[in-house]
Scaffold this active site. Structure first.
Site, PDB file in Angstrom:
ATOM      1  N   LYS A 196     -17.594 -36.568  37.908  1.00 55.49           N
ATOM      2  CA  LYS A 196     -16.645 -35.819  37.088  1.00 55.49           C
ATOM      3  C   LYS A 196     -17.632 -35.284  35.755  1.00 55.49           C
ATOM      4  O   LYS A 196     -18.577 -36.225  35.405  1.00 55.49           O
ATOM      5  CB  LYS A 196     -15.298 -35.834  36.835  1.00 55.49           C
ATOM      6  CG  LYS A 196     -14.377 -35.945  38.062  1.00 55.49           C
ATOM      7  CD  LYS A 196     -14.635 -34.911  38.823  1.00 55.49           C
ATOM      8  CE  LYS A 196     -13.418 -34.689  40.054  1.00 55.49           C
ATOM      9  NZ  LYS A 196     -13.791 -35.457  41.036  1.00 55.49           N
TER      10      LYS A 196
HETATM   11  C1  LIG Z   1      -9.615 -31.372  42.913  1.00 58.43           C
HETATM   12  C2  LIG Z   1      -9.279 -32.585  42.835  1.00 58.43           C
HETATM   13  N1  LIG Z   1      -8.183 -33.210  42.525  1.00 58.43           N
HETATM   14  C3  LIG Z   1      -7.809 -34.493  42.524  1.00 58.43           C
HETATM   15  C4  LIG Z   1      -9.119 -35.477  42.556  1.00 58.43           C
HETATM   16  C5  LIG Z   1      -8.596 -36.693  42.650  1.00 58.43           C
HETATM   17  O1  LIG Z   1      -8.981 -37.518  41.199  1.00 58.43           O
HETATM   18  P1  LIG Z   1      -9.338 -38.924  41.279  1.00 58.43           P
HETATM   19  O2  LIG Z   1     -10.501 -39.552  41.853  1.00 58.43           O
HETATM   20  O3  LIG Z   1      -9.668 -39.180  39.613  1.00 58.43           O
HETATM   21  O4  LIG Z   1      -7.985 -39.498  41.544  1.00 58.43           O
HETATM   22  C6  LIG Z   1     -10.341 -34.880  42.749  1.00 58.43           C
HETATM   23  C7  LIG Z   1     -11.395 -35.949  42.938  1.00 58.43           C
HETATM   24  O5  LIG Z   1     -12.446 -35.720  43.529  1.00 58.43           O
HETATM   25  C8  LIG Z   1     -10.497 -33.510  43.016  1.00 58.43           C
HETATM   26  O6  LIG Z   1     -11.564 -32.933  43.164  1.00 58.43           O
END
Ligand SMILES: Cc1ncc(COP(=O)(O)O)c(C=O)c1O
Length: 398
Positions: A196
């Site tokens: 990210k």
């Molecule tokens: C659109 C979206 N939402 C949620 C997530 C989940 O993030 P995390 O890995 O920090 O839980 C991601 C992860 O790639 C994502 O791309």
């Protein structure tokens, strides 16, 4: 990161594998983490508090709560907003499974509304059509780092009395008019996963303007405990605590917050570099037959977490999957965001989706691929990506 596949083309300039994503970790991050290690306090404490305050100021939010992932943030936010068994939450098919899985964890049903064909953000008209008496919340995803049409979505939420919980995993920093994403809906959830725009290895943040939601999420992120560890174990703390709800274990440790503080300071620098790479891709790929660059309303408001191109099969002799193979053969790491949720076995079997459902997401899925875009890429890396895409497209022109 993935290593170069065995099938790679032997050309010397392609010998080096360009990963799809790589974090930018500098001396400031390393010093922050070492400082935390030396301090003797590793779990949630003063660095988390500092990170939360800096983050809230940055996006202009009243509250920011650090958590161990965006998934946790989404779960907490929906729980605090009152989503529970029998409810429906409207979201986008163009997302990662976490967005919908947390809805299921609460016993509710994710309802997929199709996307806008240009932005791949959820289409407000499809959202309006999906509202039922069971709907409790709208969960828009700011795809790639471009804000959804929040005015239209907020109007629907107001009309039906729905909560607005935003998935901003891609959207730091993203502007929407005069506001930053993070200061718009009832709660906004960010990701600091390693790919990210800023990272803490794993981590997340949830922001809110609402004191009631902040209070509930603060409680539920750490066991439903009336007093957190810092306040129990630090000097002057008390051993006593009470459990007032069956909470989760979603707190972020100071060790990760140390990384987050240093990364957040570089957020504007990172965004500027990502935007410059996006401009270079736009220019370098303009007019290439068989390739469409992203159409963006305001490139300066975009976080540029992803740069998603579309291949146009009618102009090429190859499909998207072969296009990807040819790029990886040239040493370029690429990805697809996303396989729409309704195509996955679980959602298909549970809700009986057919591939032709959600036709906008389906049509986009057959064409999209994400190019590498991250601050660590050199100008030569950017040029290499452009050359590789042009080469594949021109070598397979119909
Ligand atoms: C659109 C979206 N939402 C949620 C997530 C989940 O993030 P995390 O890995 O920090 O839980 C991601 C992860 O790639 C994502 O791309």
């Amino acid at each position: 990161m993935a290593t170069r596949p065995d099938t790679a083309a032997p050309a010397p300039e392609a010998a080096r594998w360009l990963p799809f994503s790589e974090p930018s970790i500098g001396e400031e991050e390393i010093a922050g983490v070492l400082g935390c290690l030396r301090s003797g306090w590793l779990t949630s404490g003063p660095l988390v508090a500092e990170f939360e305050e800096a983050f809230a100021t940055y996006v202009g939010a009243r509250h920011a709560l650090a958590v161990n992932s965006c998934t946790s943030a989404l779960h907490l936010a929906l729980e605090a907003a009152g989503v529970g068994p029998g409810h429906e939450v409207i979201t986008s098919p163009m997302t990662f499974t976490a967005t919908a899985a947390v809805i299921e964890h609460l016993g509710a049903r994710p309802v997929l509304a199709d996307c806008d064909p240009v932005t791949l953000n959820v289409d407000p008209r499809a959202v309006a059509a999906a509202v039922t008496p069971l709907t409790r919340a709208i969960l828009p995803v700011h795809f790639a780092g471009q804000a959804c049409d929040m005015d239209a979505l907020e109007a629907i939420a107001r009309e039906h009395g729905l909560a607005m919980v935003e998935d901003a995993a891609h959207a730091l920093p993203t502007r929407y008019g005069q506001r930053m994403v993070g200061a718009i809906g009832d709660a906004t959830c960010f990701s600091f996963y390693v790919t990210k725009t800023i990272t803490t290895g794993e981590g997340g943040m949830v922001t809110t303007e609402r004191d009631d939601l902040a209070e509930r999420m603060r409680l539920m992120r750490l066991h439903g405990m009336s007093r957190d560890a810092w306040r129990r174990y630090a000097q002057g703390g008390s051993w006593s605590y009470d459990i007032v709800a069956p909470g989760f274990k979603y707190n972020l440790p100071d060790l990760a917050a140390a990384l987050g503080i240093a990364q957040l300071r570089r957020s504007e620098e990172f965004r500027a570099r990502r935007a410059a790479i996006a401009r270079a891709f736009d220019a370098g790929l303009a007019g290439v037959s068989g390739v469409r660059t992203p159409v963006v309303a305001d490139p300066d408001a975009h976080a540029w977490h992803l740069y998603v191109i579309r291949v146009e099969p009618s102009e090429l002799t190859i499909d998207r999957d072969t296009f990807i193979r040819e790029l990886t053969d040239r040493g370029i790491g690429v990805s697809v965001h996303f396989i729409p949720l309704h195509r996955h076995t679980y959602y298909r079997e549970r809700y009986g989706f057919a591939p032709g459902d959600l036709p906008v997401a389906q049509r986009a899925f057959e064409r999209i691929l994400s190019l590498p875009i991250y601050p660590k890429m050199t100008d030569a890396d950017v040029e290499r990506v452009i050359e590789a895409v042009r080469d594949v497209a021109q070598g397979n022109r119909r």
